[in-house]
Design a protein around this motif. Structure first.
Motif, PDB file in Angstrom:
ATOM      1  N   PHE A  27      50.275  51.278 -13.190  1.00  0.00           N
ATOM      2  CA  PHE A  27      49.634  51.801 -11.464  1.00  0.00           C
ATOM      3  C   PHE A  27      50.087  51.912 -10.816  1.00  0.00           C
ATOM      4  O   PHE A  27      49.846  53.036 -10.155  1.00  0.00           O
ATOM      5  CB  PHE A  27      48.156  51.186 -12.433  1.00  0.00           C
ATOM      6  CG  PHE A  27      47.016  51.712 -11.063  1.00  0.00           C
ATOM      7  CD1 PHE A  27      46.121  52.865 -11.146  1.00  0.00           C
ATOM      8  CD2 PHE A  27      46.210  51.055 -10.038  1.00  0.00           C
ATOM      9  CE1 PHE A  27      45.227  53.462 -10.202  1.00  0.00           C
ATOM     10  CE2 PHE A  27      45.095  51.211  -9.117  1.00  0.00           C
ATOM     11  CZ  PHE A  27      44.573  52.403  -9.286  1.00  0.00           C
ATOM     12  N   ALA A  28      50.107  50.924 -10.169  1.00  0.00           N
ATOM     13  CA  ALA A  28      50.480  50.314  -9.065  1.00  0.00           C
ATOM     14  C   ALA A  28      52.186  51.238  -9.297  1.00  0.00           C
ATOM     15  O   ALA A  28      51.868  52.059  -7.583  1.00  0.00           O
ATOM     16  CB  ALA A  28      51.297  49.044  -8.280  1.00  0.00           C
ATOM     17  N   ARG A  83      53.646  59.666  -6.997  1.00  0.00           N
ATOM     18  CA  ARG A  83      52.576  60.315  -7.108  1.00  0.00           C
ATOM     19  C   ARG A  83      53.002  60.590  -5.843  1.00  0.00           C
ATOM     20  O   ARG A  83      52.993  61.542  -5.253  1.00  0.00           O
ATOM     21  CB  ARG A  83      51.205  60.244  -7.725  1.00  0.00           C
ATOM     22  CG  ARG A  83      50.144  61.141  -7.849  1.00  0.00           C
ATOM     23  CD  ARG A  83      50.567  62.162  -9.447  1.00  0.00           C
ATOM     24  NE  ARG A  83      49.557  63.285  -8.261  1.00  0.00           N
ATOM     25  CZ  ARG A  83      50.197  63.950  -7.886  1.00  0.00           C
ATOM     26  NH1 ARG A  83      50.975  65.224  -8.018  1.00  0.00           N
ATOM     27  NH2 ARG A  83      49.204  65.507  -7.945  1.00  0.00           N
ATOM     28  N   LEU A  84      52.298  59.491  -4.882  1.00  0.00           N
ATOM     29  CA  LEU A  84      52.653  59.441  -3.577  1.00  0.00           C
ATOM     30  C   LEU A  84      53.671  60.192  -2.918  1.00  0.00           C
ATOM     31  O   LEU A  84      53.106  61.073  -2.137  1.00  0.00           O
ATOM     32  CB  LEU A  84      52.017  58.205  -2.936  1.00  0.00           C
ATOM     33  CG  LEU A  84      50.533  57.982  -3.118  1.00  0.00           C
ATOM     34  CD1 LEU A  84      50.132  56.434  -2.447  1.00  0.00           C
ATOM     35  CD2 LEU A  84      49.625  58.988  -2.131  1.00  0.00           C
ATOM     36  N   TRP A 137      52.649  54.005 -10.894  1.00  0.00           N
ATOM     37  CA  TRP A 137      52.462  55.588 -11.021  1.00  0.00           C
ATOM     38  C   TRP A 137      51.445  55.764  -9.450  1.00  0.00           C
ATOM     39  O   TRP A 137      52.312  57.120  -8.567  1.00  0.00           O
ATOM     40  CB  TRP A 137      51.210  55.324 -12.267  1.00  0.00           C
ATOM     41  CG  TRP A 137      50.466  56.882 -12.027  1.00  0.00           C
ATOM     42  CD1 TRP A 137      51.040  57.735 -12.209  1.00  0.00           C
ATOM     43  CD2 TRP A 137      49.514  57.147 -11.009  1.00  0.00           C
ATOM     44  NE1 TRP A 137      50.152  58.918 -11.613  1.00  0.00           N
ATOM     45  CE2 TRP A 137      49.107  58.438 -11.668  1.00  0.00           C
ATOM     46  CE3 TRP A 137      48.487  56.844 -10.194  1.00  0.00           C
ATOM     47  CZ2 TRP A 137      48.363  59.275 -10.721  1.00  0.00           C
ATOM     48  CZ3 TRP A 137      47.727  57.254 -10.161  1.00  0.00           C
ATOM     49  CH2 TRP A 137      47.150  58.996  -9.988  1.00  0.00           C
ATOM     50  N   GLN A 138      50.900  55.263  -9.083  1.00  0.00           N
ATOM     51  CA  GLN A 138      50.254  55.468  -7.244  1.00  0.00           C
ATOM     52  C   GLN A 138      51.423  55.813  -5.668  1.00  0.00           C
ATOM     53  O   GLN A 138      51.228  56.897  -5.588  1.00  0.00           O
ATOM     54  CB  GLN A 138      49.624  53.997  -6.836  1.00  0.00           C
ATOM     55  CG  GLN A 138      48.137  54.129  -7.789  1.00  0.00           C
ATOM     56  CD  GLN A 138      47.385  52.782  -6.600  1.00  0.00           C
ATOM     57  OE1 GLN A 138      48.095  51.787  -6.648  1.00  0.00           O
ATOM     58  NE2 GLN A 138      46.252  53.511  -6.611  1.00  0.00           N
TER      59      GLN A 138
END
Length: 405
Positions: free
Chosen positions: A235-236, A242-243, A238-239
């Motif tokens: 999840f981290a 994405r950013l 992916w963040q």
């Protein structure tokens, strides 16, 4: 008339029990119902399955609420500050439940960063220094006691400037002393030389304390950060990906406090010492050697790697605008300087080893983080060397003069 009768012995344990009877009764009730809540999974919240409504209308019929707490760092037990902060979200979760909402309160434990690794390394070093029983030599204890600060005089003012780390450790000098204060045996403390043991030891204690507080947490959803939880780790990732795709973050170099040992930036709360220290920017002035002093010529001539290369004295300054009035350059006569290869293969810098290490991570050495020392020279031998001060009015050069050590 006097009496020789002695007063009856008081059962101190019974007296103490009577004093705390009400408290003990309340705590027993507390434990009873906390056990009941856990057994029935009262605070375990799942997505409702209701085929009688369309998916888009699900939350109107079964309203939801979620709150959480900033993940506490697991290099110690939770303290009163944590309890105060968690009480706010705990109250909110209870209030939302009373409103008929499915109130979800998950909890995570922060183990990312370097504080745990730094503390584990300290235990490992202290084991090497003092052995498995952590016996500090008497002479070292004396030296430490001499470093203590006297209390302020009566009537004076005193302002503490403890860092976050210092506030946690108090007046303890060594990591093993902090852990002894938590009631640990020396054998148990030795296990903390491995960073993994911190992750196994402190989170269960935190969970036990939060349960004792009666927090309405869904413990099925508890987790550790980092790759110990692959779901959270992904999840981290992916963040950040994405950013970066959105051009909100960029990858590159910036000035920071860097740990050469760990090979990564060392942020404020990651450090075992030096909290609050920031990067200090200096301007380096390159002054090419025009003529060596007699003593320096003998040293430089004996180093074959210097042949055919330009040698620069490099001075660091916080006031580069004053260099237009430069009349000389000072050198520490009691210091040892080195000849260090720069990123330009035809240039060599005369600087201290400490300066060379710092410059090696700023693109000023042959390879990132690599220090290539070709030789050494004493500051005393440099005195009398003539160098070119590039910004000075004295275009014929200025001399290296002895600095008051």
């Amino acid at each position: 008339m006097t009496s020789n009768a002695k007063p009856a012995a008081v059962d101190l344990a019974a007296e103490e029990s009577r004093k705390t009877a009400k408290r003990d009764a309340l705590m027993a009730i507390e434990k009873q119902w906390q056990g009941d809540w856990e057994h029935r999974g009262v605070f375990e919240v799942d997505m409702p399955s209701d085929d009688s409504v369309a998916p888009e209308d699900l939350h109107d019929k079964h309203p939801k609420w979620m709150g959480t707490f900033p993940f506490p760092y697991m290099n110690g037990v939770l303290h009163l500050g944590h309890a105060f902060s968690v009480s706010k979200i705990e109250f909110a979760a209870g209030w939302e439940r009373l409103q008929g909402k499915r109130a979800l309160f998950p909890f995570g434990f922060h183990v990312t960063g370097m504080p745990i690794k730094a503390a584990a390394d300290k235990i490992a070093r202290e084991l090497e220094m003092f052995g498995p029983e952590f016996v500090v030599p008497e002479e070292l204890e004396t030296q430490l006691s001499e470093l203590s600060v006297d209390a302020p005089k009566a009537g004076g003012t005193f302002r503490g400037k403890k860092t976050k780390v210092a506030a946690k450790t108090g007046n303890k000098k060594y990591q093993f002393q902090i852990m002894q204060d938590q009631g640990m045996s020396n054998a148990e403390i030795a296990k903390f030389a491995h960073a993994e043991h911190w992750l196994e030891h402190y989170p269960p204690i935190a969970i036990s304390d939060l349960k004792a507080m009666g927090c309405k947490i869904d413990w099925r959803r508890a987790f550790l950060t980092t790759d110990h939880n692959p779901y959270y780790d992904s999840f981290a990732q992916w963040q950040f990906n994405r950013l970066r795709e959105m051009d909100k973050i960029k990858f590159g170099k910036r000035y920071t406090i860097w740990s050469a040992k760990d090979g990564q930036p060392c942020m404020d709360h990651d450090r075992q010492s030096g909290e609050g220290v920031g990067a200090q920017e200096y301007t380096c002035i390159k002054m090419q050697v025009l003529n060596w002093s007699e003593a320096a010529q003998a040293v430089a001539g004996s180093i074959p790697e210097l042949k055919g290369k330009k040698v620069f004295m490099v001075a660091a300054t916080l006031r580069p605008e004053t260099m237009y009035g430069q009349t000389n350059c000072f050198v520490g006569t009691k210091l040892t300087y080195g000849f260090f290869q720069s990123s330009k293969m035809d240039e060599v810098y005369v600087i201290t080893e400490r300066a060379a290490r710092s410059m090696a991570f700023q693109g000023l050495s042959p390879a990132d983080g690599q220090v290539v020392q070709l030789g050494t020279i004493s500051g005393q031998d440099i005195v009398g060397t003539k160098v070119n001060a590039p910004l000075s009015h004295y275009t014929d050069g200025v001399f290296m003069l002895p600095m008051d050590n």
